[in-house]
Motif scaffolding. Structure first.
Motif, mmCIF file in Angstrom:
data_model
loop_
_atom_site.group_PDB
_atom_site.id
_atom_site.type_symbol
_atom_site.label_atom_id
_atom_site.label_comp_id
_atom_site.label_asym_id
_atom_site.label_seq_id
_atom_site.Cartn_x
_atom_site.Cartn_y
_atom_site.Cartn_z
ATOM 1 N N ARG A 37 -48.100 -105.783 44.773
ATOM 2 C CA ARG A 37 -47.367 -105.884 43.349
ATOM 3 C C ARG A 37 -47.730 -104.770 42.520
ATOM 4 N N ASP A 38 -48.298 -103.675 43.211
ATOM 5 C CA ASP A 38 -48.976 -102.572 42.759
ATOM 6 C C ASP A 38 -48.737 -101.203 43.630
ATOM 7 N N SER A 39 -48.053 -100.395 43.047
ATOM 8 C CA SER A 39 -47.709 -99.104 43.847
ATOM 9 C C SER A 39 -48.784 -98.433 44.153
ATOM 10 N N THR A 40 -49.986 -98.128 43.286
ATOM 11 C CA THR A 40 -51.132 -97.333 43.805
ATOM 12 C C THR A 40 -52.056 -98.208 44.926
ATOM 13 N N VAL A 41 -52.180 -99.306 44.469
ATOM 14 C CA VAL A 41 -53.050 -100.301 45.470
ATOM 15 C C VAL A 41 -52.173 -100.226 46.920
ATOM 16 N N SER A 42 -51.093 -100.292 46.746
ATOM 17 C CA SER A 42 -50.070 -100.330 48.139
ATOM 18 C C SER A 42 -50.203 -98.820 48.765
ATOM 19 N N THR A 43 -50.190 -97.900 47.826
ATOM 20 C CA THR A 43 -50.396 -96.539 48.803
ATOM 21 C C THR A 43 -51.817 -96.574 49.303
ATOM 22 N N ILE A 44 -52.791 -96.801 48.599
ATOM 23 C CA ILE A 44 -54.037 -96.751 49.342
ATOM 24 C C ILE A 44 -54.284 -97.657 50.574
ATOM 25 N N PHE A 45 -53.550 -98.877 50.697
ATOM 26 C CA PHE A 45 -53.500 -99.674 51.551
ATOM 27 C C PHE A 45 -52.867 -99.032 52.797
ATOM 28 N N ALA A 52 -46.682 -104.077 51.757
ATOM 29 C CA ALA A 52 -47.645 -103.968 50.899
ATOM 30 C C ALA A 52 -47.246 -103.824 49.520
ATOM 31 N N LEU A 53 -45.921 -103.502 48.941
ATOM 32 C CA LEU A 53 -45.564 -103.691 47.686
ATOM 33 C C LEU A 53 -45.402 -105.042 47.317
ATOM 34 N N TYR A 54 -44.871 -105.906 48.297
ATOM 35 C CA TYR A 54 -44.713 -107.357 48.114
ATOM 36 C C TYR A 54 -46.024 -108.030 47.772
ATOM 37 N N ALA A 55 -46.829 -107.681 48.748
ATOM 38 C CA ALA A 55 -48.212 -108.265 48.761
ATOM 39 C C ALA A 55 -49.210 -108.143 47.473
ATOM 40 N N PRO A 83 -46.099 -96.027 58.859
ATOM 41 C CA PRO A 83 -46.338 -96.367 57.313
ATOM 42 C C PRO A 83 -45.173 -96.584 56.745
ATOM 43 N N LEU A 84 -44.107 -96.436 57.020
ATOM 44 C CA LEU A 84 -42.878 -97.023 56.041
ATOM 45 C C LEU A 84 -42.683 -98.234 56.377
ATOM 46 N N ALA A 85 -42.941 -98.743 57.446
ATOM 47 C CA ALA A 85 -42.813 -100.251 57.901
ATOM 48 C C ALA A 85 -43.739 -100.986 56.999
ATOM 49 N N TRP A 86 -44.937 -100.456 56.872
ATOM 50 C CA TRP A 86 -45.915 -101.132 56.218
ATOM 51 C C TRP A 86 -45.511 -101.244 54.470
ATOM 52 N N MET A 87 -44.971 -100.133 54.135
ATOM 53 C CA MET A 87 -44.949 -100.091 52.709
ATOM 54 C C MET A 87 -44.128 -101.280 51.940
ATOM 55 N N PRO A 88 -42.929 -101.785 52.498
ATOM 56 C CA PRO A 88 -42.333 -102.888 51.901
ATOM 57 C C PRO A 88 -43.323 -103.964 51.607
ATOM 58 N N VAL A 92 -49.511 -88.830 55.268
ATOM 59 C CA VAL A 92 -48.752 -90.302 54.835
ATOM 60 C C VAL A 92 -48.510 -90.584 53.466
ATOM 61 N N ILE A 93 -49.466 -89.716 52.750
ATOM 62 C CA ILE A 93 -49.596 -89.993 51.095
ATOM 63 C C ILE A 93 -48.137 -89.413 50.538
ATOM 64 N N VAL A 94 -47.649 -88.353 51.265
ATOM 65 C CA VAL A 94 -46.234 -88.006 50.836
ATOM 66 C C VAL A 94 -45.128 -88.780 50.741
ATOM 67 N N ALA A 95 -45.014 -89.386 52.024
ATOM 68 C CA ALA A 95 -44.116 -90.671 52.179
ATOM 69 C C ALA A 95 -44.153 -91.863 51.539
ATOM 70 N N ALA A 96 -45.410 -92.183 51.337
ATOM 71 C CA ALA A 96 -45.903 -93.691 50.522
ATOM 72 C C ALA A 96 -45.409 -93.320 49.156
ATOM 73 N N GLU A 97 -45.726 -91.994 48.667
ATOM 74 C CA GLU A 97 -45.388 -91.634 47.260
ATOM 75 C C GLU A 97 -44.073 -91.581 47.044
ATOM 76 N N MET A 98 -43.398 -91.055 47.644
ATOM 77 C CA MET A 98 -42.057 -91.070 47.730
ATOM 78 C C MET A 98 -41.292 -92.546 47.457
ATOM 79 N N VAL A 99 -41.556 -93.172 47.883
ATOM 80 C CA VAL A 99 -41.233 -94.736 48.173
ATOM 81 C C VAL A 99 -41.542 -95.550 46.864
ATOM 82 N N GLY A 100 -42.781 -95.644 46.792
ATOM 83 C CA GLY A 100 -43.333 -96.377 45.746
ATOM 84 C C GLY A 100 -44.182 -95.998 44.368
#
Length: 280
Positions: free
Chosen positions: A148-156, A143-146, A136-141, A222-230
């Motif tokens: 441009r919203d941290s909440t939508v990226s986390t849900i993705f 998702a954030l670039y695509a 999931p951490l590989a997807w996060m950058p 996964v939510i914990v790691a995703a929210e830590m990043v973005g």
């Protein structure tokens, strides 16, 4: 009385009490860790790495005291930069449930199609096996670039990580229905829709629910790691924020809450699985 003593839940309580006692024993005194700080750790943690008089890991009593403080102020919203922990848990649960629901809507119908048509499964299987192990951490950058919203990226991120166990389990369940049941369906001339809804689906429920239980566990960690990043809210953000303040007791309280909620989510799906499954 003897029968009660040998119940599994009694053993669980005893294991928990012994673990807490061992935790208290090993953390009650001063720790050498607090006086021998690694230079690299001190550089990363800044002033938070300053030596303290007590041990590095708080005792259960200190964690319980901090847990009570967080519980009392759980729904506090007076400070926009420091919400109560209940709000962070609600933000995280909302993201998990939304991403998980999207994964169910995609994985279950597609899994049925893959199970009923082996050629389709063989065609898509290489892509599934390539995408499934991606962290999931590989997807996060991306998702954030695509988005441009941290909440939508986390849900993705939750969606993309939770979809695979449900997809594979549903495909295996739909493709491994007992041949006797399929033959009976053919003999009676059952139509395609009725064949799927009255034969394949009931027989696949145990595998589908197993995949759903695996996926909810994956989504919740996964939510914990995703929210830590973005993210700027959620339990992952809360843990990272408390780490920056070196509030270890708060972090342990959050970890306990994460485990407790994960247990409740799994128990709910296990109950639903028992309700939907049938006995032969």
């Amino acid at each position: 009385m003897r029968r009660v003593f040998f119940q599994p839940w009694v053993a669980s309580i005893l294991i928990a009490l012994v673990s807490i006692a061992a935790w208290q024993f090993f953390t009650a005194g001063p720790s050498a860790i607090a006086t021998n700080i690694d230079p690299e750790y001190a550089r990363l943690a800044g002033q938070s790495a300053a030596p303290t008089a007590g041990g590095a890991i708080p005792t259960p009593v200190a964690v319980a005291r901090r847990g009570w403080e967080l519980l009392v102020n759980a729904f506090d919203r007076s400070n926009p930069n420091n919400y109560g922990i209940a709000w962070h848990l609600l933000y995280s649960l909302g993201r998990v449930l939304l991403g998980y629901t999207l994964a169910v809507l995609v994985a279950v119908p597609l899994g049925f199609a893959l199970g009923l048509w082996p050629a389709l499964y063989q065609a898509l299987n290489p892509f599934i096996q390539i995408l499934r192990p991606v962290s999931p951490l590989a997807w996060m950058p991306l998702a954030l670039y695509a988005f441009r919203d941290s909440t939508v990226s986390t849900i993705f991120i939750i969606f993309i990580c939770a979809v695979w166990p449900m997809l594979i389990n549903t495909a295996v369940g739909a493709g491994s229905v007992r041949s006797e049941w399929l033959n009976v369906s053919r003999v009676f001339g059952v139509g395609t829709l009725e064949h799927v809804t009255r034969v394949v689906f009931p027989a696949s429920v145990p595998m589908i629910m197993t995949g759903m239980r695996i996926s909810i566990g994956i989504a919740w960690f996964v939510i914990v790691a995703a929210e830590m990043v973005g993210a700027q809210s959620g339990v992952g953000y809360f843990i990272w924020s408390e780490w920056n303040n070196l509030q270890i007791s708060s972090m342990i309280v959050a970890i306990v809450l994460i485990g407790t909620i994960g247990l409740a989510l799994d128990a709910g799906l296990a109950w639903l699985s028992r309700r939907l499954s049938f006995r032969e």
